[in-house]
Motif scaffolding. Structure first.
Motif, PDB file in Angstrom:
ATOM      1  N   ASP A   3       4.049   3.999  -1.443  1.00  0.00           N
ATOM      2  CA  ASP A   3       4.512   4.362  -2.595  1.00  0.00           C
ATOM      3  C   ASP A   3       5.851   4.122  -2.538  1.00  0.00           C
ATOM      4  O   ASP A   3       6.596   4.206  -1.556  1.00  0.00           O
ATOM      5  CB  ASP A   3       4.210   5.872  -2.704  1.00  0.00           C
ATOM      6  CG  ASP A   3       2.488   6.115  -2.878  1.00  0.00           C
ATOM      7  OD1 ASP A   3       2.039   5.212  -3.416  1.00  0.00           O
ATOM      8  OD2 ASP A   3       2.345   7.346  -2.449  1.00  0.00           O
ATOM      9  N   ASP A   4       6.462   3.940  -3.748  1.00  0.00           N
ATOM     10  CA  ASP A   4       7.878   3.846  -3.839  1.00  0.00           C
ATOM     11  C   ASP A   4       8.532   5.115  -3.809  1.00  0.00           C
ATOM     12  O   ASP A   4       7.969   6.238  -4.447  1.00  0.00           O
ATOM     13  CB  ASP A   4       8.176   3.297  -5.166  1.00  0.00           C
ATOM     14  CG  ASP A   4       7.895   1.686  -5.150  1.00  0.00           C
ATOM     15  OD1 ASP A   4       7.837   1.036  -4.041  1.00  0.00           O
ATOM     16  OD2 ASP A   4       7.610   1.146  -6.276  1.00  0.00           O
ATOM     17  N   ASP A  62       9.034   4.612   6.270  1.00  0.00           N
ATOM     18  CA  ASP A  62       7.952   3.691   5.720  1.00  0.00           C
ATOM     19  C   ASP A  62       8.010   2.316   6.324  1.00  0.00           C
ATOM     20  O   ASP A  62       7.047   1.695   6.792  1.00  0.00           O
ATOM     21  CB  ASP A  62       7.779   3.582   4.260  1.00  0.00           C
ATOM     22  CG  ASP A  62       7.547   4.957   3.572  1.00  0.00           C
ATOM     23  OD1 ASP A  62       6.999   5.998   4.145  1.00  0.00           O
ATOM     24  OD2 ASP A  62       8.288   5.116   2.377  1.00  0.00           O
ATOM     25  N   GLN A  91       0.876  -1.178   0.007  1.00  0.00           N
ATOM     26  CA  GLN A  91      -0.064   0.186   0.183  1.00  0.00           C
ATOM     27  C   GLN A  91       0.770   1.158  -0.155  1.00  0.00           C
ATOM     28  O   GLN A  91       0.256   2.370  -0.259  1.00  0.00           O
ATOM     29  CB  GLN A  91      -0.853  -0.025   1.084  1.00  0.00           C
ATOM     30  CG  GLN A  91      -1.795  -1.027   1.376  1.00  0.00           C
ATOM     31  CD  GLN A  91      -2.609  -1.579   0.196  1.00  0.00           C
ATOM     32  OE1 GLN A  91      -3.062  -0.539  -0.523  1.00  0.00           O
ATOM     33  NE2 GLN A  91      -2.740  -2.792  -0.189  1.00  0.00           N
TER      34      GLN A  91
END
Length: 245
Positions: free
Chosen positions: A56-57, A63, A54
């Motif tokens: 984002d890169d 994160d 879920q």
């Protein structure tokens, strides 16, 4: 003042347990521990992987910490009841259950289902931090080793050194919480009183029991991640790129 028994070394504790209760007393609570690993530990990994999907890169270090912390706390809700019946209590407070399901039944029958989550705050905090210290640290260490040592994601050596690194990071993170939680279990004093007791030993008071914790955590983490990675490799989790001619 917090009352607590005189400390024993790890070796003397083992000798005392074997001499008093027999060799197999070292495996007391195995049933509850196995059930906890099958539920709580598996859920931690699954929720972390779902969380990664879920985000984002690039999936950076912060994160990883966020996703691991949330995954650990949610999984902790599942693991707290089995952890409760597995706690080492003074002899006069023990339930003496026959197995984990008997222990869960006894607590629910005698004290209500809410009792299964007694003292859950510290357990949830520990669950969040241990997931950060193990899963997120493993993920980050693996990326670093892949980049600098030029290892592929399915390399067993990569999994071994990454899991060892994660275990060594995890132990100093969770040891103060474990010590605080253990003292809270055997004393009715408040957290501040127990915190003050730990200060009597200086900074090392927060990290007492590091050696037994490392001896438990390092092989446990290595076996867990080696098994986890082999399952991912063998059952097609990774997309293996074909060699281009």
């Amino acid at each position: 003042m917090v009352s607590i028994k005189k400390d024993r070394s790890m070796a003397s504790s083992l000798r005392h347990a074997i001499k008093t209760y027999g060799f197999f007393s070292l495996y007391d609570g195995l049933c509850a521990q196995l059930l906890r690993q099958l539920t709580y530990t598996s859920l931690r990994f699954h929720l972390y992987e779902l969380g990664k999907e879920q985000m984002d890169d690039p999936f950076d270090w912060l994160d990883k910490v966020l996703v691991a912390g949330v995954a650990g706390c949610v999984a902790g809700v599942v693991g707290i009841p089995t952890e409760l019946v597995n706690r080492a209590l003074p002899s006069e407070k023990r339930w003496n259950y026959r197995h984990v399901f008997h222990g869960l039944y006894r607590v629910t029958r005698d004290e209500g289902w809410k009792a299964l989550y007694r003292g859950s705050f510290l357990s949830l905090v520990r669950s969040g931090f241990i997931t950060i210290g193990q899963v997120a640290a493993y993920d980050q260490a693996k990326e670093i080793y892949m980049e600098f040592l030029k290892l592929k994601h399915d390399n067993t050596i990569l999994h071994l050194i990454s899991s060892t690194t994660a275990a060594c990071i995890c132990v100093p993170i969770i040891k103060p919480i474990e010590n605080l939680r253990t003292l809270k279990m055997v004393n009715s004093r408040g957290l501040l009183s127990i915190y003050a007791y730990m200060l009597r030993f200086g900074p090392r008071g927060y990290f007492r029991g590091m050696v037994p914790c490392l001896l438990r955590m390092v092989p446990n983490t290595i076996i867990t991640f080696l098994s986890f990675e082999q399952i991912r490799v063998q059952f097609g989790y990774y997309q293996i790129e074909e060699n281009k001619g």
